[in-house]
Design an enzyme around this catalytic site. Structure first.
Site, mmCIF file in Angstrom:
data_model
loop_
_atom_site.group_PDB
_atom_site.id
_atom_site.type_symbol
_atom_site.label_atom_id
_atom_site.label_comp_id
_atom_site.label_asym_id
_atom_site.label_seq_id
_atom_site.Cartn_x
_atom_site.Cartn_y
_atom_site.Cartn_z
ATOM 1 N N THR A 227 0.870 -1.167 0.000
ATOM 2 C CA THR A 227 0.000 0.000 0.000
ATOM 3 C C THR A 227 0.913 1.225 0.000
ATOM 4 O OG1 THR A 227 -1.992 0.991 0.961
ATOM 5 C CG2 THR A 227 -0.407 0.093 2.509
ATOM 6 N N CYS B 298 -3.753 6.881 8.000
ATOM 7 C CA CYS B 298 -4.380 5.569 7.905
ATOM 8 C C CYS B 298 -3.429 4.526 8.489
ATOM 9 C CB CYS B 298 -4.651 5.202 6.448
ATOM 10 S SG CYS B 298 -5.685 6.371 5.578
ATOM 11 N N HIS C 228 -6.064 -1.547 4.586
ATOM 12 C CA HIS C 228 -5.657 -0.138 4.683
ATOM 13 C C HIS C 228 -6.871 0.612 5.234
ATOM 14 C CE1 HIS C 228 -3.939 3.593 2.332
ATOM 15 N NE2 HIS C 228 -4.458 3.938 3.492
#
Lengths: 206, 161
Positions: B23, B29, B46
């Site tokens: 990711t 996040c 995520h």
């Protein structure tokens, strides 16, 4: 709680947002031109509701290093606004403001960063005053916060804030400059749903 | 070399070695990786927000720490992982902007990390490594082959946990 759903924003609403974006970009251009003491042109801004996952792609990919300037909206309407500058555009602006020719983003001094922050503040303020004029509301914002990092990481902040109400964000892409120095900036407005409603209702659209 | 599968924002995915999961540009996040070392199966989520029950618009289960981790667990088990062998590694939860201290948005990274840990505990998955908090974005890649989580950030050497 607000009754408005972002999915239901129709083309009239969208036209209004477009017009606000246009005027905001106009204000920003004038401000930039004064600040840099140079002729600055503006292109018609591109405005879109975008999915979060596409947002970073539109700004050159999640890992693209950009400058993000964030302000929170305090009175009038609640929300956040963010101005994102491509790193080479940020370099161009600071160099031109400081009257020099070299200097890249990772060599920026405190002074340069502070100048960048102020530019973000001025540009964001230009959009803000456009909204304010349109709606007859007094809107104030916080001091600008600056971050230089990967686009994905910077965008996560407004995305999270907006993620509470929708999977889409309002993005305004504007291009300023003359032939030699093109400055690419992205302006992201993240009002709460209540704020959207307030904007539309003060325009007599709801 | 296997393929590296991209996990977007508010997204999740699972894979088997030699494939890997990545990711890009994690900010506030949190990226949560679940790993079965024997089956060499991994899952990555995520997540953007701590708690799906606090939010009206919660259709996307991958967006929240509670529902996202649960779904990732279900997906790795479906792929053949065994729950007793699963361990977790997490990264992200940075504070990208230096807000004033009484700002709620200040804490979202921290809250995401706390909620992720809490959910892992609730599901009985052991957290073996983390690289969380601070003020910079991270790109992460997880290799189910050896359980390495490789973290890169702007202007910093890459790090494996």
């Amino acid at each position: 709680m607000s009754d408005l759903r972002l999915e239901e924003i129709n083309s009239i609403h969208f036209d209004v947002l477009k017009e606000i974006a246009n005027i905001g970009a106009g204000n920003a251009t004038t401000a930039l031109s004064k600040l840099l003491d140079a002729k600055v042109d503006m292109h018609v801004p591109n405005i879109e509701f975008m999915e979060f996952k596409d947002l970073a792609e539109a700004i050159g990919g999640a890992e693209n290093v950009v400058v993000g300037i964030l302000l929170t909206l305090d009175t009038g309407i609640d929300g956040m606004m963010m101005f994102i500058l491509e790193s080479d555009s940020a370099e161009k602006i600071v160099n031109s403001l400081m009257g020099r020719t070299c200097g890249s983003l990772d060599e920026f001094s405190e002074m340069d960063l502070s100048a960048l922050q102020e530019i973000g503040n001025i540009i964001a303020g230009s959009y803000l005053s456009a909204i304010s004029t349109f709606t007859n509301m007094t809107i104030t914002s916080s001091v600008p916060y600056l971050s230089i990092d990967m686009a994905g990481a910077i965008l996560s902040v407004p995305a999270i804030e907006f993620g509470k109400i929708s999977d889409k964000a309002l993005m305004i892409e504007s291009e300023f400059g003359d032939k030699d120095t093109i400055i690419n900036g992205y302006f992201i407005l993240i009002p709460t749903l209540e704020a959207f409603e307030l904007i539309f209702s003060s325009l007599g659209l709801m | 070399m296997g393929t590296v599968i991209k996990v977007g924002m508010a997204d999740l995915n699972v894979c088997k070695a030699p494939d890997a999961l990545t990711t890009l540009g994690l900010g506030s996040c949190v990226g949560i990786c679940l790993w079965d070392s024997v089956a060499k199966i991994a899952g990555m989520a995520h997540v953007m927000l701590p708690d799906s029950t606090q939010i009206r618009n919660n259709d996307n289960i991958a967006k929240f720490a509670d529902t996202g981790i649960k779904e990732t667990l279900d997906r790795v088990l479906k792929l053949g992982a065994q729950k007793s062998r699963l361990v977790a590694k997490i990264a992200g939860g940075a504070q990208m902007f230096a807000f004033g201290s009484n700002n709620d948005m200040l804490r979202v990274g921290d809250r995401n990390v706390a909620a992720s840990k809490e959910m892992l505990k609730k599901l009985g998955i052991r957290l073996v490594a983390e690289d969380t908090g601070l003020n910079f974005g991270r790109t992460i890649v997880f290799y189910p082959e050896n359980g390495n989580l490789v973290i890169t950030a702007v202007g910093k050497p890459s790090k494996t946990i």
